[in-house]
Design a protein around this motif. Structure first.
Motif: not given
Length: 87
Positions: A23-27
């Motif tokens: 749920g927390t992508p790494a840009y």
């Protein structure tokens, strides 16, 4: 809410990648960063759809994207993607 085409595309890409990252992508990882996307990321933050924080891992700066409740609702309504949310 009105988004530019570039901001809409970045939000779509991040939302589609989010559940690969709990749920927390790494840009800058699966969704690559560039000058235009950096501006779109700022636009999305200013509109309250997401927030970011960063950390250094093995000498590399990782920017984590956290979708706000408003952002998760917008993504669900616009792209029919449900973002997992932990914490």
């Amino acid at each position: 809410m009105k988004l530019t085409e570039a901001s809409t595309e970045l939000l779509r890409l991040l939302s589609e990648d989010a559940n690969n990252w709990g749920g927390t992508p790494a840009y800058g990882q699966n969704v690559h960063s560039n000058h235009e996307r950096n501006g779109s990321l700022t636009d999305l933050k200013k509109k309250g759809l997401l927030a970011t924080d960063d950390e250094i891992i093995n000498g590399e700066r990782i920017v984590w994207v956290h979708f706000t409740a408003t952002g998760r609702k917008f993504i669900k309504d616009t792209f029919s993607v449900e973002i997992e949310h932990y914490g």
